[in-house]
Design an enzyme around this catalytic site. Structure first.
Site, short mmCIF file in Angstrom:
data_model
loop_
_atom_site.label_atom_id
_atom_site.label_comp_id
_atom_site.label_asym_id
_atom_site.label_seq_id
_atom_site.Cartn_x
_atom_site.Cartn_y
_atom_site.Cartn_z
N CYS A 34 12.04 14.25 13.36
CA CYS A 34 13.61 14.54 13.44
C CYS A 34 14.19 15.43 12.71
O CYS A 34 15.43 15.99 12.81
CB CYS A 34 14.33 13.25 13.25
SG CYS A 34 14.21 12.49 11.54
N CYS A 103 14.10 5.74 10.05
CA CYS A 103 15.26 5.98 9.01
C CYS A 103 15.05 5.26 7.93
O CYS A 103 15.34 5.53 6.82
CB CYS A 103 16.37 6.01 9.72
SG CYS A 103 16.62 6.47 11.42
FE1 FES Z 1 15.19 10.58 11.55
FE2 FES Z 1 17.19 8.93 11.20
S1 FES Z 1 16.88 10.10 13.26
S2 FES Z 1 16.07 9.72 9.82
#
Ligand code: FES
Length: 132
Positions: A34, A103
């Site tokens: 991400c 996360c």
């Molecule tokens: Fe990657 Fe939250 S989407 S840390």
């Protein structure tokens, strides 16, 4: 609602956000998928984390995870803080959606890196994930 009230609350009013000028341990971790990055600053005195701050360049769940993680490790020994798992972060947040579980892993990793950064500066042995 996809996010728990707890997640929303920590997203809108993050605790311990910022930089700790007198930190003696700094950890950073990022998720290559991400692209989010988290940084945690700790001040360790007599093996206790007496202050902690975080910065997150990331999603709402990353902000909520690091915010609650700072609350969970403040006042704790290094051993207790090391044992804070991403599962306990999720529990404290009253759940995270499946796609957002990583996360909380980022928070756990960032804390580990901050603790080992401190341990390295003190010429102490670095800890591995399976510390007993
Ligand atoms: Fe990657 Fe939250 S989407 S840390």
């Amino acid at each position: 609602m996809m996010y728990s009230d707890k997640v929303m609350e920590h997203f809108y009013s993050p605790r311990n956000m910022g930089i700790l000028g007198d930190a003696n341990g700094i950890g950073e971790a990022g998720d290559p998928n991400c692209g989010d990055i988290m940084k945690i600053y700790i001040k360790v005195e007599d093996n206790i984390i007496t202050s902690v701050k975080f910065k997150a360049f990331g999603c709402g769940s990353a902000i909520a995870s690091s915010s609650i993680a700072t609350e969970l490790i403040k006042g704790k020994t290094l051993e207790q803080a090391w044992r804070l798992t991403n599962k306990s972060v999720i529990e404290a947040l009253e759940g995270l959606p499946a796609l957002k579980q990583h996360c909380s892993v980022l928070a756990e990793q960032t804390i580990h890196n901050a603790i080992n950064n401190y341990r390295e500066s003190q010429r102490l042995e670095l800890w591995k994930n399976d510390l007993k």
